[in-house]
Motif scaffolding. Structure first.
Motif, PDB file in Angstrom:
ATOM      1  N   LEU A   4       0.843  -1.193   0.000  1.00  0.00           N
ATOM      2  CA  LEU A   4       0.000   0.000   0.000  1.00  0.00           C
ATOM      3  C   LEU A   4       0.876   1.240   0.000  1.00  0.00           C
ATOM      4  O   LEU A   4       1.811   1.339   0.801  1.00  0.00           O
ATOM      5  CB  LEU A   4      -0.907   0.008   1.228  1.00  0.00           C
ATOM      6  N   VAL A   5       0.561   2.169  -0.890  1.00  0.00           N
ATOM      7  CA  VAL A   5       1.333   3.410  -0.974  1.00  0.00           C
ATOM      8  C   VAL A   5       0.374   4.584  -0.951  1.00  0.00           C
ATOM      9  O   VAL A   5      -0.457   4.740  -1.860  1.00  0.00           O
ATOM     10  CB  VAL A   5       2.198   3.455  -2.244  1.00  0.00           C
ATOM     11  N   GLU A   6       0.493   5.419   0.080  1.00  0.00           N
ATOM     12  CA  GLU A   6      -0.355   6.600   0.191  1.00  0.00           C
ATOM     13  C   GLU A   6       0.277   7.792  -0.522  1.00  0.00           C
ATOM     14  O   GLU A   6       1.507   7.878  -0.642  1.00  0.00           O
ATOM     15  CB  GLU A   6      -0.574   6.985   1.669  1.00  0.00           C
ATOM     16  N   SER A   7      -0.570   8.691  -0.950  1.00  0.00           N
ATOM     17  CA  SER A   7      -0.107   9.943  -1.541  1.00  0.00           C
ATOM     18  C   SER A   7      -1.166  11.005  -1.294  1.00  0.00           C
ATOM     19  O   SER A   7      -2.302  10.694  -0.908  1.00  0.00           O
ATOM     20  CB  SER A   7       0.161   9.787  -3.031  1.00  0.00           C
ATOM     21  N   GLY A   8      -0.774  12.263  -1.503  1.00  0.00           N
ATOM     22  CA  GLY A   8      -1.745  13.350  -1.427  1.00  0.00           C
ATOM     23  C   GLY A   8      -1.725  14.140  -0.144  1.00  0.00           C
ATOM     24  O   GLY A   8      -2.479  15.103   0.001  1.00  0.00           O
ATOM     25  N   GLY A   9      -0.900  13.763   0.805  1.00  0.00           N
ATOM     26  CA  GLY A   9      -0.814  14.540   2.034  1.00  0.00           C
ATOM     27  C   GLY A   9      -0.129  15.863   1.791  1.00  0.00           C
ATOM     28  O   GLY A   9       0.320  16.173   0.694  1.00  0.00           O
ATOM     29  N   GLY A  10      -0.063  16.668   2.834  1.00  0.00           N
ATOM     30  CA  GLY A  10       0.596  17.959   2.718  1.00  0.00           C
ATOM     31  C   GLY A  10       0.006  18.958   3.678  1.00  0.00           C
ATOM     32  O   GLY A  10      -0.590  18.591   4.697  1.00  0.00           O
ATOM     33  N   LEU A  11       0.152  20.210   3.314  1.00  0.00           N
ATOM     34  CA  LEU A  11      -0.324  21.297   4.168  1.00  0.00           C
ATOM     35  C   LEU A  11      -1.659  21.808   3.660  1.00  0.00           C
ATOM     36  O   LEU A  11      -1.796  22.102   2.466  1.00  0.00           O
ATOM     37  CB  LEU A  11       0.713  22.423   4.165  1.00  0.00           C
ATOM     38  N   GLY A  12      -2.632  21.890   4.567  1.00  0.00           N
ATOM     39  CA  GLY A  12      -3.936  22.423   4.219  1.00  0.00           C
ATOM     40  C   GLY A  12      -4.318  23.512   5.207  1.00  0.00           C
ATOM     41  O   GLY A  12      -3.722  23.621   6.271  1.00  0.00           O
ATOM     42  N   GLN A  13      -5.291  24.288   4.826  1.00  0.00           N
ATOM     43  CA  GLN A  13      -5.783  25.349   5.707  1.00  0.00           C
ATOM     44  C   GLN A  13      -7.103  24.943   6.329  1.00  0.00           C
ATOM     45  O   GLN A  13      -7.866  24.161   5.740  1.00  0.00           O
ATOM     46  CB  GLN A  13      -5.960  26.644   4.921  1.00  0.00           C
ATOM     47  N   ALA A  14      -7.351  25.456   7.504  1.00  0.00           N
ATOM     48  CA  ALA A  14      -8.631  25.188   8.156  1.00  0.00           C
ATOM     49  C   ALA A  14      -9.762  25.620   7.222  1.00  0.00           C
ATOM     50  O   ALA A  14      -9.721  26.718   6.655  1.00  0.00           O
ATOM     51  CB  ALA A  14      -8.713  25.934   9.473  1.00  0.00           C
ATOM     52  N   GLN A  82     -11.413  11.775   0.632  1.00  0.00           N
ATOM     53  CA  GLN A  82     -11.648  13.188   0.372  1.00  0.00           C
ATOM     54  C   GLN A  82     -11.910  13.869   1.706  1.00  0.00           C
ATOM     55  O   GLN A  82     -12.861  13.494   2.411  1.00  0.00           O
ATOM     56  CB  GLN A  82     -12.834  13.360  -0.564  1.00  0.00           C
ATOM     57  N   MET A  83     -11.103  14.849   2.032  1.00  0.00           N
ATOM     58  CA  MET A  83     -11.209  15.518   3.323  1.00  0.00           C
ATOM     59  C   MET A  83     -11.602  16.971   3.109  1.00  0.00           C
ATOM     60  O   MET A  83     -10.836  17.745   2.525  1.00  0.00           O
ATOM     61  CB  MET A  83      -9.884  15.432   4.079  1.00  0.00           C
ATOM     62  N   ASN A  84     -12.791  17.324   3.549  1.00  0.00           N
ATOM     63  CA  ASN A  84     -13.301  18.684   3.423  1.00  0.00           C
ATOM     64  C   ASN A  84     -13.443  19.322   4.801  1.00  0.00           C
ATOM     65  O   ASN A  84     -13.408  18.636   5.816  1.00  0.00           O
ATOM     66  CB  ASN A  84     -14.653  18.686   2.711  1.00  0.00           C
ATOM     67  N   SER A  85     -13.619  20.618   4.803  1.00  0.00           N
ATOM     68  CA  SER A  85     -13.804  21.369   6.061  1.00  0.00           C
ATOM     69  C   SER A  85     -12.747  20.978   7.089  1.00  0.00           C
ATOM     70  O   SER A  85     -13.049  20.662   8.245  1.00  0.00           O
ATOM     71  CB  SER A  85     -15.206  21.104   6.621  1.00  0.00           C
ATOM     72  N   LEU A  86     -11.518  21.004   6.653  1.00  0.00           N
ATOM     73  CA  LEU A  86     -10.412  20.573   7.508  1.00  0.00           C
ATOM     74  C   LEU A  86     -10.322  21.411   8.773  1.00  0.00           C
ATOM     75  O   LEU A  86     -10.630  22.613   8.775  1.00  0.00           O
ATOM     76  CB  LEU A  86      -9.099  20.663   6.737  1.00  0.00           C
ATOM     77  N   LYS A  87      -9.877  20.741   9.836  1.00  0.00           N
ATOM     78  CA  LYS A  87      -9.673  21.391  11.117  1.00  0.00           C
ATOM     79  C   LYS A  87      -8.228  21.150  11.571  1.00  0.00           C
ATOM     80  O   LYS A  87      -7.626  20.130  11.201  1.00  0.00           O
ATOM     81  CB  LYS A  87     -10.622  20.807  12.168  1.00  0.00           C
ATOM     82  N   PRO A  88      -7.680  22.038  12.376  1.00  0.00           N
ATOM     83  CA  PRO A  88      -6.311  21.795  12.875  1.00  0.00           C
ATOM     84  C   PRO A  88      -6.175  20.447  13.580  1.00  0.00           C
ATOM     85  O   PRO A  88      -5.112  19.816  13.497  1.00  0.00           O
ATOM     86  CB  PRO A  88      -6.096  22.959  13.840  1.00  0.00           C
ATOM     87  N   GLU A  89      -7.221  19.988  14.223  1.00  0.00           N
ATOM     88  CA  GLU A  89      -7.165  18.694  14.912  1.00  0.00           C
ATOM     89  C   GLU A  89      -7.133  17.502  13.967  1.00  0.00           C
ATOM     90  O   GLU A  89      -6.981  16.358  14.402  1.00  0.00           O
ATOM     91  CB  GLU A  89      -8.316  18.541  15.920  1.00  0.00           C
ATOM     92  N   ASP A  90      -7.267  17.743  12.655  1.00  0.00           N
ATOM     93  CA  ASP A  90      -7.093  16.672  11.674  1.00  0.00           C
ATOM     94  C   ASP A  90      -5.618  16.430  11.369  1.00  0.00           C
ATOM     95  O   ASP A  90      -5.278  15.487  10.650  1.00  0.00           O
ATOM     96  CB  ASP A  90      -7.812  17.017  10.362  1.00  0.00           C
ATOM     97  N   THR A  91      -4.742  17.261  11.901  1.00  0.00           N
ATOM     98  CA  THR A  91      -3.313  17.097  11.681  1.00  0.00           C
ATOM     99  C   THR A  91      -2.837  15.770  12.249  1.00  0.00           C
ATOM    100  O   THR A  91      -3.052  15.461  13.420  1.00  0.00           O
ATOM    101  CB  THR A  91      -2.538  18.258  12.339  1.00  0.00           C
ATOM    102  N   ALA A  92      -2.212  14.966  11.390  1.00  0.00           N
ATOM    103  CA  ALA A  92      -1.759  13.632  11.786  1.00  0.00           C
ATOM    104  C   ALA A  92      -1.057  12.981  10.604  1.00  0.00           C
ATOM    105  O   ALA A  92      -1.110  13.487   9.476  1.00  0.00           O
ATOM    106  CB  ALA A  92      -2.944  12.763  12.217  1.00  0.00           C
ATOM    107  N   VAL A 126      -2.786  20.724   9.090  1.00  0.00           N
ATOM    108  CA  VAL A 126      -3.816  21.732   8.852  1.00  0.00           C
ATOM    109  C   VAL A 126      -3.510  22.944   9.714  1.00  0.00           C
ATOM    110  O   VAL A 126      -3.429  22.857  10.945  1.00  0.00           O
ATOM    111  CB  VAL A 126      -5.217  21.178   9.186  1.00  0.00           C
ATOM    112  N   SER A 127      -3.335  24.061   9.053  1.00  0.00           N
ATOM    113  CA  SER A 127      -3.036  25.297   9.770  1.00  0.00           C
ATOM    114  C   SER A 127      -4.328  26.069  10.031  1.00  0.00           C
ATOM    115  O   SER A 127      -5.270  26.022   9.246  1.00  0.00           O
ATOM    116  CB  SER A 127      -2.076  26.152   8.952  1.00  0.00           C
TER     117      SER A 127
END
Length: 128
Positions: A4-14, A82-92, A126-127
């Motif tokens: 299994l290979v994940e991709s697509g992570g990075g920095l997102g905004q709240a 698919q991650m929408n309405s990101l929150k800082p607590e989603d940081t992981a 998530v900032s």
């Protein structure tokens, strides 16, 4: 073996969105239910979402319900989050996982110990 290979992570905004993908190789993809887990620093790995082979059963953690959507493409051997309405607590660090199941077993497993194969993880930050 399943790789299994994940991709697509990075920095997102709240309030923003990110999409994670997990590419699977190895054994027959439809033999496996697929899950996403995450682990924040100093915390245990926790369940995020999971989907059975036919996509007939999907389950989300309460913390992401209504914001995240899991899907799979069996022909392409992909599972997406698919991650929408990101929150800082989603940081992981987000991990993709595979659990071998009978084609007639539609029960979702939410504990990490139930999954046999894991990806290396992808960082989501998530900032605010």
């Amino acid at each position: 073996q399943v790789q299994l290979v994940e991709s697509g992570g990075g920095l997102g905004q709240a309030g923003g969105s990110l999409t994670l993908s997990c590419a699977a190789s190895g054994r027959t993809f439809i033999d496996y239910a697929m899950g996403w887990f995450r682990q924040a620093p100093g915390k245990e790995r926790e369940f995020v979402a999971a989907i059975t082979w036919s996509s007939s059963t999907i389950h989300y953690a309460d913390s992401v319900k209504g914001r995240f959507t899991i899907s799979r493409d069996n022909d392409k051997r992909l599972v997406n989050l698919q991650m929408n309405s990101l929150k800082p607590e989603d940081t992981a660090v987000y991990y993709c996982a595979a659990e071998k199941k009978s084609l007639f077993d539609f029960v979702i497993t939410t504990t990490p110990g139930g999954y046999e194969y894991w990806g290396q993880g992808t960082q989501v930050t998530v900032s605010s």
